[in-house]
Design a protein around this motif. Structure first.
Motif, PDB file in Angstrom:
ATOM      1  N   PHE A 104       0.830  -1.200   0.000  1.00  0.00           N
ATOM      2  CA  PHE A 104       0.000   0.000   0.000  1.00  0.00           C
ATOM      3  C   PHE A 104       0.867   1.254   0.000  1.00  0.00           C
ATOM      4  O   PHE A 104       1.988   1.263   0.499  1.00  0.00           O
ATOM      5  N   HIS A 105       0.320   2.316  -0.582  1.00  0.00           N
ATOM      6  CA  HIS A 105       0.906   3.648  -0.497  1.00  0.00           C
ATOM      7  C   HIS A 105       0.115   4.447   0.536  1.00  0.00           C
ATOM      8  O   HIS A 105      -1.132   4.431   0.519  1.00  0.00           O
ATOM      9  N   ASP A 106       0.814   5.135   1.402  1.00  0.00           N
ATOM     10  CA  ASP A 106       0.133   5.992   2.361  1.00  0.00           C
ATOM     11  C   ASP A 106      -0.564   7.120   1.619  1.00  0.00           C
ATOM     12  O   ASP A 106      -0.052   7.649   0.623  1.00  0.00           O
ATOM     13  N   VAL A 107      -1.739   7.488   2.074  1.00  0.00           N
ATOM     14  CA  VAL A 107      -2.541   8.501   1.403  1.00  0.00           C
ATOM     15  C   VAL A 107      -1.831   9.851   1.347  1.00  0.00           C
ATOM     16  O   VAL A 107      -2.118  10.687   0.480  1.00  0.00           O
ATOM     17  N   SER A 108      -0.861  10.073   2.238  1.00  0.00           N
ATOM     18  CA  SER A 108      -0.139  11.350   2.216  1.00  0.00           C
ATOM     19  C   SER A 108       0.601  11.560   0.901  1.00  0.00           C
ATOM     20  O   SER A 108       0.868  12.704   0.504  1.00  0.00           O
ATOM     21  N   GLN A 109       0.910  10.492   0.204  1.00  0.00           N
ATOM     22  CA  GLN A 109       1.655  10.598  -1.046  1.00  0.00           C
ATOM     23  C   GLN A 109       0.826  11.178  -2.186  1.00  0.00           C
ATOM     24  O   GLN A 109       1.381  11.556  -3.218  1.00  0.00           O
ATOM     25  N   VAL A 110      -0.492  11.228  -2.010  1.00  0.00           N
ATOM     26  CA  VAL A 110      -1.336  11.831  -3.051  1.00  0.00           C
ATOM     27  C   VAL A 110      -2.106  13.032  -2.498  1.00  0.00           C
ATOM     28  O   VAL A 110      -3.147  13.425  -3.024  1.00  0.00           O
ATOM     29  N   THR A 111      -1.578  13.634  -1.434  1.00  0.00           N
ATOM     30  CA  THR A 111      -2.189  14.835  -0.869  1.00  0.00           C
ATOM     31  C   THR A 111      -2.328  15.902  -1.946  1.00  0.00           C
ATOM     32  O   THR A 111      -1.389  16.183  -2.688  1.00  0.00           O
ATOM     33  N   GLY A 112      -3.497  16.492  -2.030  1.00  0.00           N
ATOM     34  CA  GLY A 112      -3.737  17.547  -3.013  1.00  0.00           C
ATOM     35  C   GLY A 112      -4.171  17.047  -4.374  1.00  0.00           C
ATOM     36  O   GLY A 112      -4.472  17.845  -5.264  1.00  0.00           O
ATOM     37  N   SER A 113      -4.227  15.727  -4.576  1.00  0.00           N
ATOM     38  CA  SER A 113      -4.656  15.161  -5.859  1.00  0.00           C
ATOM     39  C   SER A 113      -6.073  14.613  -5.730  1.00  0.00           C
ATOM     40  O   SER A 113      -6.569  14.385  -4.624  1.00  0.00           O
ATOM     41  N   PRO A 114      -6.751  14.361  -6.864  1.00  0.00           N
ATOM     42  CA  PRO A 114      -8.095  13.777  -6.803  1.00  0.00           C
ATOM     43  C   PRO A 114      -8.122  12.375  -6.199  1.00  0.00           C
ATOM     44  O   PRO A 114      -9.199  11.878  -5.864  1.00  0.00           O
ATOM     45  N   LEU A 115      -6.955  11.728  -6.052  1.00  0.00           N
ATOM     46  CA  LEU A 115      -6.898  10.387  -5.475  1.00  0.00           C
ATOM     47  C   LEU A 115      -6.947  10.404  -3.949  1.00  0.00           C
ATOM     48  O   LEU A 115      -7.114   9.359  -3.326  1.00  0.00           O
ATOM     49  N   PHE A 116      -6.804  11.587  -3.365  1.00  0.00           N
ATOM     50  CA  PHE A 116      -6.718  11.668  -1.899  1.00  0.00           C
ATOM     51  C   PHE A 116      -8.067  11.383  -1.259  1.00  0.00           C
ATOM     52  O   PHE A 116      -9.073  12.008  -1.580  1.00  0.00           O
ATOM     53  N   GLU A 117      -8.086  10.402  -0.355  1.00  0.00           N
ATOM     54  CA  GLU A 117      -9.227  10.136   0.523  1.00  0.00           C
ATOM     55  C   GLU A 117      -8.638   9.845   1.891  1.00  0.00           C
ATOM     56  O   GLU A 117      -7.866   8.896   2.053  1.00  0.00           O
ATOM     57  N   ALA A 118      -9.004  10.635   2.853  1.00  0.00           N
ATOM     58  CA  ALA A 118      -8.320  10.645   4.145  1.00  0.00           C
ATOM     59  C   ALA A 118      -8.280   9.283   4.821  1.00  0.00           C
ATOM     60  O   ALA A 118      -7.329   8.960   5.531  1.00  0.00           O
ATOM     61  N   ASP A 119      -9.302   8.452   4.612  1.00  0.00           N
ATOM     62  CA  ASP A 119      -9.388   7.193   5.349  1.00  0.00           C
ATOM     63  C   ASP A 119      -9.039   5.974   4.491  1.00  0.00           C
ATOM     64  O   ASP A 119      -9.360   4.846   4.849  1.00  0.00           O
TER      65      ASP A 119
END
Length: 236
Positions: A104-119
């Protein structure tokens, strides 16, 4: 060496995995069953006539059958918000490699992109093949083209695989079908690998000339008169 001989992608895996993980396949071999079984024509209630389906659209099919498909290395069972698998790989020998099919990739790696979902995490499919392209060629890794049926969407990336080929390239993906329950089978394509020649391009814009206008009318008239014009006259 002929140009044809030089246009070879070299897929390599650790010796311990040879014959134990599915091989990449030419994309024409991975056309899904829904394409094979769908009708070539279907009745249009709007036009009150038989219309050709995308099965008869060369650009649609040609995109799906370009390059190579990278397969999932084992079954993934999806249930109760988790993903599990039952796949025993031998430990690495001369070369270490991931023994799980995903991470898995931590969600922080797509911060600010449409892929970001906090949970939610981003899935990463592990690829246990290194891939070497001929000199001057890069590889576009993308979601298997037109595979809208898959419950995930692979993130697209371009790799200079003529230079970078002594390490594995893995495939981040967004699992978009949160209602999916069941098994994603071994061999499911998780990425499509399309060779791209590395070149510099310029752009030119202009208005149509009189000759070009005549050419456009000729092609449009041909498209109205008969079916299969693109396939018969223009498809390479």
């Amino acid at each position: 060496m002929s140009e044809t001989d030089s246009l070879t992608l070299k897929f390599r895996c650790p010796k311990e995995l040879e014959g134990r993980i599915p091989q990449p396949v030419p994309a024409p071999m991975g056309v899904p069953e829904w394409v094979k079984s769908m009708p070539a024509t279907a009745f249009s209630a709007l036009n009150q006539a038989e219309e050709q389906t995308v099965k008869r659209c060369p650009p649609f099919i040609d995109a799906m059958t370009t390059g190579f498909l990278i397969p999932l290395i084992c079954d993934l069972k999806v249930e109760d918000g988790g993903i599990s698998w039952d796949n025993e790989l031998p430990p690495g020998g001369a070369i270490d490699f991931p023994r799980s099919p995903i991470s898995f990739h931590d969600v922080s790696q797509v911060t600010g992109s449409p892929l970001f979902e906090a949970d939610r995490f981003l899935l990463k499919f592990h690829n246990l093949w290194t891939i070497e392209a001929p000199d001057g060629w890069a590889l576009l890794f993308t979601h298997p083209v037109n595979r809208f049926d898959l419950p995930f969407t692979t993130v697209t990336g371009l790799v200079d695989s003529d230079r970078f080929h002594d390490s594995f390239v893995h495939f981040p993906a967004h699992w978009h079908d949160t209602a999916f329950r069941g098994v994603l089978p071994k061999g499911t394509p998780v990425a499509q690998c399309i060779p791209v020649k590395r070149q510099s391009w310029a752009m030119q814009t202009s208005a149509f000339t009189e000759e070009e206008i005549a050419d456009i009318h000729e092609v449009r008239d041909a498209l109205k008169r008969e079916t299969g014009v693109y396939r018969k006259r223009f498809r390479a």
